[in-house]
Each structure stands twice: as structure tokens, then as C-alpha cells.
Design a protein around this motif. Structure first.
Motif, PDB file in Angstrom:
ATOM      1  N   VAL A  68       0.848  -1.200   0.000  1.00 33.74           N
ATOM      2  CA  VAL A  68       0.000   0.000   0.000  1.00 33.74           C
ATOM      3  C   VAL A  68       0.878   1.243   0.000  1.00 33.74           C
ATOM      4  CG1 VAL A  68      -1.677   1.320   1.347  1.00 33.74           C
ATOM      5  CG2 VAL A  68      -1.978  -1.143   1.067  1.00 33.74           C
ATOM      6  N   GLY A  69       1.914   1.252   0.820  1.00 34.53           N
ATOM      7  CA  GLY A  69       2.819   2.398   0.887  1.00 34.53           C
ATOM      8  C   GLY A  69       3.560   2.621  -0.423  1.00 34.53           C
ATOM      9  N   GLU A  70       4.019   1.544  -1.035  1.00 34.98           N
ATOM     10  CA  GLU A  70       4.713   1.655  -2.325  1.00 34.98           C
ATOM     11  C   GLU A  70       3.756   2.139  -3.414  1.00 34.98           C
ATOM     12  OE1 GLU A  70       8.033  -1.867  -1.620  1.00 34.98           O
ATOM     13  OE2 GLU A  70       6.050  -2.378  -2.439  1.00 34.98           O
ATOM     14  N   THR A  71       2.520   1.694  -3.355  1.00 37.95           N
ATOM     15  CA  THR A  71       1.520   2.142  -4.327  1.00 37.95           C
ATOM     16  C   THR A  71       1.261   3.634  -4.161  1.00 37.95           C
ATOM     17  OG1 THR A  71       0.524  -0.054  -4.407  1.00 37.95           O
ATOM     18  CG2 THR A  71      -0.828   1.785  -5.201  1.00 37.95           C
ATOM     19  N   ARG A  72       1.157   4.090  -2.913  1.00 37.15           N
ATOM     20  CA  ARG A  72       0.978   5.532  -2.670  1.00 37.15           C
ATOM     21  C   ARG A  72       2.138   6.327  -3.251  1.00 37.15           C
ATOM     22  NH1 ARG A  72      -0.923   4.893   3.466  1.00 37.15           N
ATOM     23  NH2 ARG A  72      -3.145   4.606   3.087  1.00 37.15           N
ATOM     24  N   GLN A  73       3.362   5.843  -3.050  1.00 32.37           N
ATOM     25  CA  GLN A  73       4.539   6.536  -3.589  1.00 32.37           C
ATOM     26  C   GLN A  73       4.518   6.549  -5.115  1.00 32.37           C
ATOM     27  OE1 GLN A  73       5.365   8.352  -0.816  1.00 32.37           O
ATOM     28  NE2 GLN A  73       7.249   8.370  -1.993  1.00 32.37           N
ATOM     29  N   GLN A  74       4.091   5.444  -5.701  1.00 30.69           N
ATOM     30  CA  GLN A  74       4.022   5.380  -7.159  1.00 30.69           C
ATOM     31  C   GLN A  74       2.934   6.316  -7.689  1.00 30.69           C
ATOM     32  OE1 GLN A  74       6.287   4.294  -8.871  1.00 30.69           O
ATOM     33  NE2 GLN A  74       5.669   3.184 -10.701  1.00 30.69           N
ATOM     34  N   ILE A  75       1.816   6.400  -6.982  1.00 32.36           N
ATOM     35  CA  ILE A  75       0.760   7.334  -7.370  1.00 32.36           C
ATOM     36  C   ILE A  75       1.291   8.764  -7.310  1.00 32.36           C
ATOM     37  CG2 ILE A  75      -1.461   8.323  -6.642  1.00 32.36           C
ATOM     38  CD1 ILE A  75      -2.315   5.421  -5.944  1.00 32.36           C
ATOM     39  N   LYS A  76       2.102   9.062  -6.306  1.00 29.04           N
ATOM     40  CA  LYS A  76       2.693  10.410  -6.240  1.00 29.04           C
ATOM     41  C   LYS A  76       3.615  10.645  -7.423  1.00 29.04           C
ATOM     42  CE  LYS A  76       4.926  13.950  -3.630  1.00 29.04           C
ATOM     43  NZ  LYS A  76       5.519  14.403  -2.388  1.00 29.04           N
ATOM     44  N   ARG A  77       4.398   9.652  -7.814  1.00 25.66           N
ATOM     45  CA  ARG A  77       5.272   9.807  -8.987  1.00 25.66           C
ATOM     46  C   ARG A  77       4.430  10.074 -10.236  1.00 25.66           C
ATOM     47  NH1 ARG A  77       8.571   6.467  -5.836  1.00 25.66           N
ATOM     48  NH2 ARG A  77       7.773   4.464  -6.454  1.00 25.66           N
TER      49      ARG A  77
END
Length: 189
Positions: free
Chosen positions: A93-102
Motif C-alpha cells: 500500500v505504501g509503495e503504491t501511494r509513492q508510485q501514485i505520487k510519482r
């Protein structure tokens, strides 16, 4: 609408600092149509979004309140998460959030470039005000960088239906005040 929709040096600084909330808030103050959803996605405190809507121009907000724009933002984030998975991204979930920010940063970068091009190429009726087609094109470009299928952009969900029909049918739901695409030649290389 303010005198200029041009990307300001301060807005460029926000992008360089990866500060999407401040970038979209600045665009919101200029009544940039896409900033409604951009700000709603990246605002850290929903009370700030509520305040922007309740104290803002009701015409700019299309006579729709907080619940509508929050739903638009939430559905956009869900679409991005699913689109990333569809494109092969696997993460926590955290990695997905970071990818969404990218993805959000690339969308904002492309937005800034398209606003610049709009001025330079004298597209539509209002300098710096983008059309539904311009917005779809830069979202598709950003999405392509992350292998997200273009249909995951909320403005062009139905790949088998021509974009012009989609824009006419439901473009007003997220951009009732976009410019025309008159003079727009499509994506630059």
C-alpha cells in the motif's frame, strides 16, 4: 479567471520541490479547471478543500460541493491504483501511494508543459486554458510512462468510443469550463 494562467516561477519551484498540494492550490487560485481535482487529490487536510470550495466561486466549482469533489478525487486515486496494477506494478500500500505520487508529479509536469504550449501555439480561445483533448493527451503521456492503460484516465474511460463523444457526453462532470481545442494539433513529439 485571473489575467494569466501561465505557469509562474513559484509554481515551477513547487514542482521542483515535488509539492503537489502547493502547485495545485496555486493553479486553483488562477481558476485552472483541472486544479479542482488536482488540489482535491493532493490536499493534506480535507478541511482546506472544504474551505476552498465553500469560499470559492460556485460557478468555478460547477455548483457542486465538497462531497462531489472529494468523490472525484477518491475515484481518481482508485483508478490510478488499479491502472498501475493493470500495467504490471506490484507493491505494498505504501509503495503504491509513492508510485501514485510519482504519477501525480508527471501529470503536473505535463500540465505545466501543455499550458506553456497553449500560450506558445495560441490554442483555443483563452491562453493557458486547456481543452478536454489537451488534458486527455497529457494524462495519457504521463500514464504511458508508468504503463497505465489510457482508459484509466477518467476523461477517456471507454477506449472503443471516440474521445470527442466521451468529452461531449460527460466532460462537463469534471471540466465545464475548459477551453476549445481549436488550433490544437495533438501531441508534440
Amino acid at each position: 479567471m485571473t489575467n494569466s494562467l501561465a505557469i509562474s516561477p513559484q509554481e515551477r519551484a513547487y514542482l521542483a520541490q515535488e509539492d503537489l498540494e502547493s502547485f495545485w492550490y496555486s493553479r486553483l487560485q488562477k481558476k485552472d479547471p483541472v486544479a479542482r481535482i488536482g488540489y482535491a487529490i493532493w490536499v493534506k487536510d480535507v478541511d482546506d478543500l472544504k474551505h476552498a470550495i465553500t469560499t470559492g466561486d460556485p460557478v468555478y466549482w460547477n455548483q457542486r460541493g465538497f462531497a462531489y469533489w472529494e468523490l472525484m478525487a477518491r475515484s481518481t486515486v482508485v483508478n490510478l491504483a488499479v491502472g498501475l496494477q493493470k500495467g504490471g506494478f506490484r507493491g505494498t500500500v505504501g509503495e503504491t501511494r509513492q508510485q501514485i505520487k510519482r504519477v501525480g508529479l508527471r501529470v503536473a509536469d505535463w500540465h505545466a508543459q501543455y499550458v506553456h504550449n497553449d500560450y506558445q501555439d495560441q490554442i483555443g480561445q483563452v491562453p493557458g486554458l486547456l481543452s478536454l483533448k489537451q488534458m486527455a493527451d497529457y494524462h495519457h503521456r504521463a500514464f504511458q510512462e508508468f504503463n497505465i492503460p489510457p482508459s484509466y484516465y477518467g476523461g477517456t474511460w471507454f477506449g472503443s468510443i471516440p474521445e470527442t463523444i466521451q468529452f461531449e457526453t460527460y466532460g462537463h462532470l469534471y471540466c465545464h469550463d475548459c477551453d476549445s481545442s481549436e488550433g490544437y494539433q495533438g501531441v508534440r513529439p
